[in-house]
Design an enzyme around this catalytic site. Sequence first.
Site, PDB file in Angstrom:
ATOM      1  N   ASP A   1     -24.033 -38.403  49.697  1.00 16.08           N
ATOM      2  CA  ASP A   1     -24.455 -37.247  48.937  1.00 16.08           C
ATOM      3  C   ASP A   1     -25.716 -37.669  48.193  1.00 16.08           C
ATOM      4  O   ASP A   1     -25.994 -38.862  48.076  1.00 16.08           O
ATOM      5  CB  ASP A   1     -23.313 -36.909  47.970  1.00 16.08           C
ATOM      6  CG  ASP A   1     -23.692 -35.819  47.010  1.00 16.08           C
ATOM      7  OD1 ASP A   1     -24.317 -34.852  47.455  1.00 16.08           O
ATOM      8  OD2 ASP A   1     -23.362 -35.947  45.823  1.00 16.08           O
TER       9      ASP A   1
ATOM     10  N   ASP B   1     -19.994 -37.888  44.847  1.00 10.01           N
ATOM     11  CA  ASP B   1     -19.462 -37.877  43.494  1.00 10.01           C
ATOM     12  C   ASP B   1     -18.854 -36.542  43.102  1.00 10.01           C
ATOM     13  O   ASP B   1     -18.173 -36.439  42.105  1.00 10.01           O
ATOM     14  CB  ASP B   1     -20.560 -38.219  42.490  1.00 10.01           C
ATOM     15  CG  ASP B   1     -21.568 -37.094  42.369  1.00 10.01           C
ATOM     16  OD1 ASP B   1     -21.894 -36.490  43.407  1.00 10.01           O
ATOM     17  OD2 ASP B   1     -22.010 -36.807  41.254  1.00 10.01           O
TER      18      ASP B   1
ATOM     19  N   ASP C   1     -18.165 -32.999  47.822  1.00  9.31           N
ATOM     20  CA  ASP C   1     -18.131 -34.105  48.777  1.00  9.31           C
ATOM     21  C   ASP C   1     -16.720 -34.419  49.248  1.00  9.31           C
ATOM     22  O   ASP C   1     -16.534 -35.286  50.083  1.00  9.31           O
ATOM     23  CB  ASP C   1     -18.727 -35.361  48.135  1.00  9.31           C
ATOM     24  CG  ASP C   1     -20.123 -35.116  47.624  1.00  9.31           C
ATOM     25  OD1 ASP C   1     -20.900 -34.515  48.366  1.00  9.31           O
ATOM     26  OD2 ASP C   1     -20.417 -35.496  46.480  1.00  9.31           O
TER      27      ASP C   1
END
Lengths: 1223, 335
Positions: free
Chosen positions: A519, A927, A931
Amino acid sequence: MRPERPLLPPSTPPLPPQQTEEAAGRASVDVPDRLPDPVPSPILRHSPASSTRRSRSLRSVMANSPSVTFAEDIRSGSKAESSASSFENFQFRLAGSMTGTPAGVARVSTRRSASERAGSQRDLRDEDARFVYINDADHTNAPPARFPDNGIHTTKYSILTFVPRNLYEQFHRVAYVYFLILAALNQVPQLGVFSPVASILPLAFVLGVTAVKDAYEDWRRHRSDKTENNRTASVLVGGVFRPKRWKEIQVGEVVRVVANETLPCDMVLLSTSDPTGVAYVQTINLDGESNLKTRYAKQETMPTPPEALAGIIKCEKPNRNIYGFLATVDLDGRGAVSLGPSNIVLRGCEIKNTTWAIGVAVYTGRDTKVMLNNSGAPSKRSRLETHMNRETIVLTVVLVLLCSIVTLLAGIWLGDHSDELAVIPYFRKKDFSSSNADGTYKWYGAGPQVVFTFMMAVIQFQVMIPIALFISMELSRVGQAYFMVQDKHMFDGKRQAKFQCRALNINEDLGQIKYVFSDKTGTLTENQMEFRCASVHGGDFSDTDGGGGDGHSVTGEDGVVLRPKTAVKTDPKLMALLKDGAGEKAVRARDFFLTLATCNTIVPIVVDTPDPAARLLEYQGESPDEQALVYAAAAYGYTLVERTSGHIIVDVFGTRQRYDVLGLHEFDSDRKRMSVIVGCPDKTVKLFVKGADSSMFGVIDKSMNSDVVQATEKHLHSYSSIGLRTLVIGMRELSQTEFQEWQIAYEKASTSLLGRGNLLRGVATNIERNLRLLGASGIEDKLQDGVPEAIEKLRQAGIKVWVLTGDKQETAISIGYSCKLLTRDMTQIVINSHSRESCRKILDDAVSMVNKLRSFSTDPQAKMPLALIIDGNSLVYIFDTDREEKLFEVAKACDVVLCCRVAPLQKAGIVDLIKKRTSDMTLAIGDGANDVSMIQMADVGIGISGQEGRQAVMASDFAMGQFRFLVPLLLVHGHWNYQRMGYMILYNFYRNATFVFVLFWYVLYTGFTLTTAITEWSSVLYSVIYTAVPTIVVAILDKDLSRRTLLKYPQLYGAGQREENYNLRLFIFIMLDSIWQSLAIFFIPYLAYRKSVIDGASLGDLWTLSVVILVNIHLAMDVIRWNWITHAAIWGSIAATWICVMIIDSIPIMPGFWAIYKMMGTGLFWALLLAVTVVAMIPHFVAKAFREYFTPNDIQIAREMEKSQDLHDATHPEVQMSTVARA
Amino acid sequence: MDPFEVEGDSRKSNKPKYSKFTQQELPACKPLLTPGIVVSAFSLIGILFVPIGLASLSASQEIVELIDRYDTSCVPMTDKVGFIQNSKTDKTCTRTLTVPKQMKSPIYVYYQIGDFYQNHRRYVKSRSDKQLRYKEAAGLTKNCEPEGNSADGAPIIPCGLIAWSLFNDTYTISVNKKAIEVNKKGIAWQSDKNNKFGSDVYPSNFQKGNIIGGAKLNESIPLSEQEDLIVWMRTAALPTFRKLYGRIEADIMANDQLTVVIQNNYNTYSFGGSKVLVLSTTSWIGGKNNFIGVAYLTIGGLCLFLAVGFIVLYMFKPRALGDPSYLSWNRDILD
C-alpha cells in the site's frame, strides 16, 4: 413502528459519519433473505438471494459515478452476483484526493461486512430483535430472554473441559489420528508390538507438551478475564448510582461512566454532560484508532433524569459489526425514535473530554461487539509445510513398501516351515498338553498371521512418519517468533511498537517471498500530512520561505493564548492577501480558508500546557488530511476553536465568528467529496465543498472563470507530480428557496429508515453543483524513514515490489520516483484507458512490446528495466474481460508495477492474479482497512501498526511499525527461518527413516517376525527424547550467515526463492544417506558379531547408541554456528541417551538387564561404535566437502567471506568491514 | 542516541531488552570445511584406523579356534528326528579333533546352533522375567504360553518357550586321552545371577509336559545357580549364535588330540538347525573375527585415499575461499 419525528431543528446533530457509510451498502434492499455467514475470503462471497435486486440498484448508483471502479468479475461467476458482492465489500479510499472522511473510509473489515451490514439493513422484526427495558433489568432478563451477564470468558477451557476439548482440537491434525489408530491397533493382543504404555507414550508426550502450552495460554487468559470481570462501574440501583462489579452488570441496567473511564459493556447513550448530548469516545482498544469519535445521546432521552427513565429499546441481536447498530427507543409510549451507530458506545472504548455519560446496557459480556470480534487471525499454512506433505506421502509409500516386504517374506517363511511350526522350539504352535490334539497357541491360520504381520510392521515402523516433527516445528516457530519480536532492529522507537507475530505457522514463508504488494499511504509514507501548497483563485502560493513557521496563536475568551499544536509554514504573499488584500482574489482566498476551517469533521480540543497562560489547540479527527488542512487554516489566521453539533466558531484574525451548521454531507466514495452548509454571520447560507479533483471538476461551473479553472488544473498537475495529495475546494452561495428545498429533502432523507444513505447521497449530489472554484490544496505525505533504501534492498534481493495505491497516477509516479521504485532508466508502460477497447489495445501493444524487448536481448544483464503503471479503471476492464493472462504476462516482465486508483477489492484481485498463476510467494503489506482484503489474500500478510487503526494489523500475520523493517524481516529473519525450518524438516525425515531402516534390516534376520533388538522403550523415546532437542535448538538458533552479510548482499535471499534448502532433490539425497547410514549401523556390528555369543539386548544397545550418535553427529556436521547452547543440546542429547539406555538396563526385570555395562567393558563395542560412525559419515562428509569447495553456492561463498572477515576483524579490529570489495 | 531510550524510564517502554542472546549474537564458532580441514580429517582417520585395524587383525589371528560341526555325523542317516526324540536310544557320540596351535587358558567351550531363531518374536516374548526374579511372582505366566502352566494348572517355573527349549547336549573333553575339566561355574553374567534370577526361586513343574523341549533342571538348585539356564535365557541376537558351555582352565598344546564325548540330546533336526562345538581362546576383541580388523584397515585405507584424492582435486581445481567474484550475481557479469 415508524417513528414520527419533527422536522430537524438546525441544531440537530449532523448525521453521524458511519451512518452514511452504512447506508451506502444498503442500497434499496428491503428484507433480503438471510445472507450467508461471513466466510474467510471476502471476494468469494456471493449473496444469490438478493443479488439481482441488489445489482439493479447498484447500476443506478454506478451510473452517477462513472469513476467508481471495482473488479466486477474478479472471480468467475455471474456479473450480477459478483458486482453485488464486490459492492458489499466496496470500501473505497482515495488516498490521494480525498480528505473529508471521518469514516468515509472503509472501516468495516471486509471479512464480516456483508451479512452484518445486511443485518443492520433489515427492518427490525420483532423476532429478530432484542428488547431492553430501560432501568428494568429484571423485566429485560425475564425468560425467555436470558441475556448473558457482563462477565467475559475468553478462556477456551475450564478445568473440566480442558482434557476433552484440548484433545479434540489436537486431533484435528491427521498425523495424530494416524498415531492414535496405531496405538489402538497395538492394544489388540495379537498385534501387541509394544507394551501398552510404551505404545501410547510418544503420542501422549507430544499431546502433553502441546496441552501444557495451551493450558498456560489459557491460564493467562483466565487471569486477565478475572481482573477484567472484577472491575467496578457505577450502576443505577434503586435510584442511586452504586459501584458494581463489571461481571454483574445486566442488560437493561443504567450505567454511568465518567471521563477517562472504560466502558464496561455496549450501551445506548441516554444523556451526557454536554447539553447537546455529545460524548467523545476513544476507540483505541476496539480498532486502534486514537482519535476521538463523537457519539450522541438522543434529544428525547436527554432531559429525563436517569432514575426516572423508562421505556423499551428494541435493537438488533448481537452482531460483530462495530460500525453498525440499528434500534429504536420508545420512551413510555411516546413513540419510537430510531437509534443508529452513533448512539451506542461500545465496551472497551474510553470516554474522553466528556465529564460523564449515562447509558443503558444493551449488549453485555460475550454479546458485546468487542467480544464478538475477538477472533484470531485466519490460519495460513506455510509453503514448506505444504511441500512437506508431498514428502510425507513418499515416506508413507516407503513405509508400506517396507511392511509389504516383511509381510511377503514372512508369508514365504511360514509356507516353507509350515510342517515344522508345530514343533520347532521357537514357534511351537501346537498345544501338546491339551487333550485336544488340534489345539494351537497364538495361531490364527496362515492368512490372518500374514495380515497381522503387516499390521505389526506398520506399528513397528510407524515412526517413519515423524511424530515429533509437528510439535518440533511448533516449538521452533515459537522460538523464532521470540527472536523476531525481540529484534531491536525491528522495534519502532517512535511509536514504541514491537514487532508482532500474529500467525505462528508461516515464519519460514518469509524467506521465500517473490512479490511484495505494498500500500502507499501509511505504509511507504508516514500518513502524517503536511500542508504545502495552495492554489487560490488561479494563483499558486507554495513559496513558504519567508513565512512564519510558528502557527498562529489566538487568544481565548478567558485571555489564555491558544496555540495550534502543529505549526505550518505560510506563504507571506498569501498571508498578506488574506490580511489586507482587496478584490475578488482576496475574497476567494478568505472563502478558501473558511472552507478549510469549516468543511471537515475535526474536533478542536484544548490541552493544558505547563505554562498557565498558554494552551495547546489540538485538532482531533479521523483523517490526517483534514487535520493538516485545519492546521493550515489556523496558520493562515482561520483558527477553528469550537465545534459543536450545531455550530462552528472560527477565529478569523482575532475575531470570533460563529457559523451555524445547517447540514453536512459526509464524504463517500462515490461522490468523493464532502460538503457543509453553513449559515454565516452575514445571514447568508453557503455551501462549502472539498473533494477529489476528478469529482470536483464535474460539479464546478467552468464557465464562471475559465482561466482560473485552467490555472488550477495546471497547479493540480504540478502538485501531484511532486507527490502531493491534492484537493479541490469549491463553494456556492445558496438562495433562500434553494436552501429550503434542500432542507426539506434533507430532513426527509435523514429520517427515512430505509435506503437512508442513498437518499442522502441524492440530496448531496443535488445541491453540490454549479460550484465556484476557490482553489486547490497540496498536502505532502512524507515518506517513511528508509523507504527508498528498503525498496532498493528488496529489489536487489530479487523481490518484485508492486505498489497499489488509491492515488492519482501523477502522484503515484512521483512517489515511485522518490522511493526509488522507479528510476530514470526505466521504460514505463502506462495503461490508463477509459474504454474497454482502448484498454485492450494498449494491453496488446504492451504485450508485443514486452515480447519484442525480450527477443532483443537474450542476455539478462542487458535487459531494459520496465515499469508498468496501470490504473484502477483499466484493471476493471482487464479483470472484466479475459485479459488477465495478458496483464500477467506484461506484469511479470516488468521490474516494477504501480497500480494507481485501485479499490481495496482490486488490491486483492491483483494479489490473486499473481497467486493463481505462479507458485511464487506473495506478501502484502498495508496499514489501513482498505488493505485487509489484500493482506488476507497474500501468502503472507503484514500490517503496519500506523495511523489508520488496527484493522490491517488484526487481519495480518505479522505486524510492525515501519515499512523498512521489511528488510530485516525478510532478508534476515525470513532467510534464517526458511533455512532452519527446511533443514529441520529434512533432518526429521532422515532421522526417523534411519532408525526405521535399522529396525527393518534386523527384522530380516528374525524370521520376519518384527522383533527388535532395540528395546521398545528406546524405540518410543527415540524421536521424542533422544534426538528431539537438538533439532529444535538448531531450528531456533542456527544461522547460516550473519545479519551483516545478509543485509550487505541482499541477493543471498534468492536461496529461499529458489527453494534451495528444501526440495525433492535434497529429500532424495538425505534419504539415500539415511539408507547408507542404516546399512552401516546395522551391518558392521552384524558382521562383527556374527556367530558369537552376543545377545539381543547388547546388540540392541549398540544399535541404539550408534543411531543416536550418528544422527546427532550428522546434525553437528550441518550446524553452521556453534554456540554453547548448540553444544549443550547436541552432546547433551547423546549423553542423555546413554544415561537412558543405562537406566533401562538397570531394571532387573527387563530382558536386557545389565547389557550396556557388559558391552562397555568390551573393546569391540568401542571399536564398532567408532567404525560405524566413521563409515556412516564418510559419504556425507565427502559430498559436503566436495560440494562446498567445488560447486559452492552463494551462501557458501558468503560464509567463507564472513569467516575471512572475522579473522580480519580479529587482527584489525578498527578496520570497518567495507574493506571487502565487491567485484 | 534514540531519544526514547533516554526518555524510556519515565514512560513504560516496550523496547525489547538488548542482550547478545535476544539479538542472536551469542559468541559462536563457525567451522568451515577448508581443504586443510578436509585433508587432515581424512588423514587423521586413516592414520588412526590403520594401526587399530592391524592390531585387531593380529589379535584375531592370535586366537585359536577349534570348530566341529557334529549334528550331522552324530545321528543315523535316516529318521534323525525319530532318533533324537526317542529317549531310549544311546546318543553318545565321540569326536576327535587336533589342535593346530597352542591354546592358552582360559579356553572357552561354546556350542553354536545355526538357524535357531532365538530372536523369533514368539520365542523372545515367551518368558516371565518377574517369575525368574521373585518367588511371589510364580503365577505370572501370562506370556509363557504354551509352556505357562502344567496340565493340572500349576505354574511352570521357569515358564515359557525359552526355558523349555534349554540346550541339553553335554560334552566331555579329554586331551590326549586324559580327561580335562570343563568348568561350568561362572559362565553366566554375574549381574544375572545376582539380580535377575532369584536365589529363592526353584524350578518346579519343569519339563513335565507331554513334550520335552530340552534339558531338565535340578529342582533343588535355585535359578540363580542354574548357569546353563541363565546363559540360555539371554537370547541371542542373531539366528546363528554361540553360547558359552564352560571353560577349560588349562593350556592345550599344538597337535594335542582332543576327544569330545557328546551326548547328542538336543533336537535341532526338526527344523534343520546345525550344532557346532567350538573351543576358542580369547583376546581383547572377543572371539576370532577378522572382520573388524579388515574393516578398520579398509576404512583407514579409504580415508588415506580420499585424503590424497582431495589433495589432487584441490591442486587441480583450486578456488580462493571467500572470493566475492564467485557469487552468482557477480559471475553473471563476468561471463
